[in-house]
Motif scaffolding. Structure first.
Motif, short mmCIF file in Angstrom:
data_model
loop_
_atom_site.label_atom_id
_atom_site.label_comp_id
_atom_site.label_asym_id
_atom_site.label_seq_id
_atom_site.Cartn_x
_atom_site.Cartn_y
_atom_site.Cartn_z
N GLU A 1 39.17 48.31 33.80
CA GLU A 1 39.75 48.70 32.52
C GLU A 1 39.49 50.19 32.28
O GLU A 1 38.59 50.77 32.88
N THR B 1 51.46 47.49 35.66
CA THR B 1 51.95 46.32 34.91
C THR B 1 51.46 45.06 35.62
O THR B 1 51.85 44.81 36.76
N PRO B 2 50.56 44.31 34.97
CA PRO B 2 50.04 43.09 35.61
C PRO B 2 51.15 42.09 35.91
O PRO B 2 52.07 41.94 35.11
N GLU B 3 51.03 41.44 37.07
CA GLU B 3 51.97 40.37 37.41
C GLU B 3 51.32 39.01 37.20
O GLU B 3 51.91 38.11 36.64
N ILE C 1 47.49 37.15 36.18
CA ILE C 1 46.14 37.33 35.64
C ILE C 1 45.31 36.12 36.06
O ILE C 1 45.73 34.99 35.86
N THR D 1 37.93 39.25 35.19
CA THR D 1 39.33 38.84 35.24
C THR D 1 40.01 39.62 36.35
O THR D 1 39.91 40.85 36.39
N VAL E 1 43.29 41.03 38.05
CA VAL E 1 44.65 41.38 37.67
C VAL E 1 45.40 41.79 38.94
O VAL E 1 45.00 42.71 39.64
N HIS E 2 46.47 41.06 39.22
CA HIS E 2 47.28 41.36 40.41
C HIS E 2 48.50 42.15 39.99
O HIS E 2 49.14 41.83 38.98
N PHE E 3 48.83 43.17 40.76
CA PHE E 3 49.97 44.03 40.41
C PHE E 3 50.53 44.66 41.67
O PHE E 3 49.99 44.48 42.77
N CYS F 1 45.01 44.53 43.55
CA CYS F 1 44.16 43.76 42.66
C CYS F 1 43.14 44.66 41.96
O CYS F 1 42.58 45.56 42.58
N ALA G 1 44.65 41.34 28.79
CA ALA G 1 45.64 41.66 29.82
C ALA G 1 46.64 40.53 29.88
O ALA G 1 46.25 39.36 29.87
N PRO H 1 50.53 39.20 31.68
CA PRO H 1 51.56 39.50 32.67
C PRO H 1 52.72 40.23 32.00
O PRO H 1 53.16 39.83 30.93
#
Ligand SMILES: Nc1ncnc2c1ncn2[C@@H]1O[C@H](COP(=O)(O)OP(=O)(O)OP(=O)(O)O)[C@@H](O)[C@H]1O
Ligand SMILES: [Mg+2]
Length: 366
Positions: free
Chosen positions: A293, A307-309, A311, A318, A320-322, A331, A340, A342
């Motif tokens: 973060e 932009t997260p795809e 979560i 957490t 976050v994949h993007f 990641c 966060a 998607p």
């Protein structure tokens, strides 16, 4: 107890498959060394050659200063523990553990002394009269280890000893094996394909790939200073992110230009190392825990808008994949209190003090 030296070790199976391609490895007395790598990379073959269960096609293995190339397994003074514990079903735990000593004609008193001592180390003293079928998987694994310990061999060899156990028991037995090693201190070579098992158990980890050794080092060193893309990607979960970039010279400083016109400043202290590569294509590597973060306060922090795809809340963190333009499956690891969602853009901080730059062609870390 003994050191193990492996020099230019080669194994070629019939049909010309080179399973092991001339590896060198020095294992110190008392050391716990883990061979890790993907399926088929030559871990078991290497271990079986140390044990003498497999002929060697080239090179030399010595145990305790003696070349053992032509010494049969039973005379190498090693004890091996496999994935399937191979306990004798009709024998009690005591007899299973005593078996190798009985074979070697130890006295009854000495056998009892050694079995009881090993049982105490492994906390199975209360199970000595049971048969294997009345034991849990973890207990059977302990008996198999007990059978190795009673021998007091020069070297322990383990080949994926925990892979038949469920996840929770694996973690428990992992700690157990480490505890036993701290007590008996026998030189140990341990094979696994599980990088977490390798990192947690080893004094030194040997990362193998396709019949060669990619890198040898203590767990922290492999994690923080991987030498190759293979090691960087293999050690650590979720794996390190790799993003193609161009290293640009900009008025006395170096920048990394990532796809999507993202420009990250190379930390000043890293610049001397990379100056010779200015103008070239590189691979920018950064672990998920160094993409977090948004934070402030250090010169090595740089912003990254994503932009997260997907979560994945893990509880303590957490994931976050993007993706970035042209690079998928990236990641970041966020504090679980950070919101966060998607599809909702967020700003991350990349801690560039922990970045890696790699040569995209050779895969070497620069
Ligand atoms: N007896 C054999 N004859 C021919 N090839 C073999 C033989 N045993 C192993 N190989 C080959 O040698 C290579 C290395 O095998 P090895 O068993 O050492 O892999 P490993 O690293 O232990 O893998 P895994 O994690 O799957 O156990 C593989 O390509 C395998 O197919
Ligand atoms: Mg194997």
């Amino acid at each position: 107890m003994a050191q193990v030296s492996i020099r230019r070790l080669v194994k070629e199976y019939e049909g010309g498959v080179q399973a092991v391609k001339g590896i060198d490895l020095e294992i110190q007395d008392h050391e716990f060394v883990v061979l890790v790598g993907p399926s088929g990379c030559g871990k078991s073959t290497t271990l079986r050659m140390i044990a003498g269960l497999e002929d060697i096609s080239g090179g030399e293995i010595s145990i305790g200063g003696t070349v053992v190339n032509d010494i049969p397994p039973r005379d190498r003074d090693i004890a091996m523990v496999f994935q399937n514990y191979a306990l004798y079903p009709h024998m009690t735990v005591f007899d299973n553990m005593a078996f190798p000593l009985t074979l070697r004609k130890f006295s009854r008193d000495e056998i009892r002394r050694r079995v009881e001592k090993a049982a105490a180390i492994l906390d199975i003293g209360q199970l000595l009269d049971r048969k294997p079928k009345a034991l849990s998987g973890g207990q059977r694994q302990r008996v198999a280890m007990g059978r190795a310990i009673v021998r007091d061999p020069k070297v322990f060899l383990f080949d994926e000893p925990l892979s038949n156990l469920d996840a929770k028991l694996r973690v428990q037995m992992r700690t157990e094996i480490k505890k036993v090693h701290q007590i008996v201190k026998t030189t140990t070579v341990y094979v696994t394909h599980d990088q977490v098992e390798a990192m947690t158990l080893a004094d030194r980890v040997v990362v193998m790939n396709n019949g060669i050794i990619e890198q040898v080092g203590p767990p922290q060193e492999l994690y923080h200073r991987p030498a190759t893309r293979f090691v960087a990607g293999f050690i650590g979960s979720p794996a390190m992110n790799f993003i193609p970039a161009v290293l640009e010279q900009a008025s006395g400083a170096l920048n990394l230009r990532l796809p999507g016109d993202i420009v990250l400043p190379v930390p000043a202290e890293r610049s001397p190392r990379y100056t010779g590569h200015a103008g070239r294509q590189v691979l920018f590597g950064i672990r998920p825990e160094h993409l977090t973060e948004q934070r402030q306060g250090r010169a090595t922090y740089a912003d990254l808008d994503i932009t997260p795809e997907v979560i994945e809340p893990m509880g303590m963190e957490t994931l976050v994949h993007f993706h970035l333009e042209g690079t998928r499956d990236l990641c970041a690891r966020l504090d679980p209190t950070v919101p966060a969602d998607p599809g909702a853009p967020i700003r991350l901080t990349a801690d560039l003090a922990n970045m890696h730059l790699l040569d995209p062609e050779s895969g070497r870390v620069l």
